[in-house]
Design an enzyme around this catalytic site. Sequence first.
Site, PDB file in Angstrom:
ATOM      1  N   THR A  37      42.491  38.837  37.900  1.00 51.00           N
ATOM      2  CA  THR A  37      43.858  38.761  38.133  1.00 51.00           C
ATOM      3  C   THR A  37      44.250  40.139  38.721  1.00 51.00           C
ATOM      4  OG1 THR A  37      44.298  39.469  35.767  1.00 51.00           O
ATOM      5  CG2 THR A  37      44.332  37.130  36.161  1.00 51.00           C
ATOM      6  N   SER A  38      45.606  40.244  39.013  1.00 50.83           N
ATOM      7  CA  SER A  38      45.746  41.472  39.981  1.00 50.83           C
ATOM      8  C   SER A  38      46.447  42.558  38.915  1.00 50.83           C
ATOM      9  CB  SER A  38      46.782  41.139  41.036  1.00 50.83           C
ATOM     10  OG  SER A  38      46.082  40.310  41.847  1.00 50.83           O
ATOM     11  N   THR A  39      47.292  42.015  37.910  1.00 52.02           N
ATOM     12  CA  THR A  39      47.748  43.001  37.161  1.00 52.02           C
ATOM     13  C   THR A  39      47.550  42.540  35.577  1.00 52.02           C
ATOM     14  OG1 THR A  39      49.794  41.582  37.016  1.00 52.02           O
ATOM     15  CG2 THR A  39      49.781  43.117  38.547  1.00 52.02           C
TER      16      THR A  39
ATOM     17  N   GLN B  83      49.033  39.405  33.688  1.00 49.97           N
ATOM     18  CA  GLN B  83      48.686  38.008  33.901  1.00 49.97           C
ATOM     19  C   GLN B  83      47.388  37.360  33.039  1.00 49.97           C
ATOM     20  OE1 GLN B  83      47.527  38.749  38.066  1.00 49.97           O
ATOM     21  NE2 GLN B  83      49.385  37.672  38.885  1.00 49.97           N
TER      22      GLN B  83
END
Length: 194
Positions: free
Chosen positions: A9-11, A14
């Site tokens: 996930t990017s962050t 999430q």
Amino acid sequence: MALIGYARTSTVGQDNGLETQKHLLDEAGCKRIFFEKVTGTSTINRNELKEATQFLDRGDTLIVTKIDRLARSIIDLHNIVRELNIKGVNVRFLKENIEFQAGENNNSLQTLLFNILGSFAQFERDIIVERTGEGRERAKKQGKHMGRPSKNKKEIDKALKLYNDREANGLSVNDISKMTGVPRSSIYAELKKR
């Protein structure tokens, strides 16, 4: 011939997405899952991806839930899949139902679909970056403050008074910052103005 999963996930916010990916990879039969919270726009700082590629052996299959979880750059996407295939590792994407077999000529229609979906992942990321930049510029033009909210004048004045009396009260700038909630950088910035 192990099935190994990779989730990303990017962050930090999430976590649900990461849990969903882990669940899907478990269902696919992965005996080990590498996961990380980092942007997919570059392979730099993707330590779990590097560890996964080193862990994989000839005949293993790397399973990823979606193409954009492996990479958001079409170049990185191709490089990762090609390097794994050269190593003898298959790469499977669950959502798109695509698998690239090591040492085989893969279906040309499958390759076309892979390229299109990879391009869309990169395009989507580019649009997000573009819109974020436009929104930031628009907010600046409207005079909106970007970054942390500033402290109110009363708190800043209290911090400066404590700073000016610091010899008498024995407080350091760190102490003043903790007491008033005004960051040290704000105290110093206000002192320069006066």
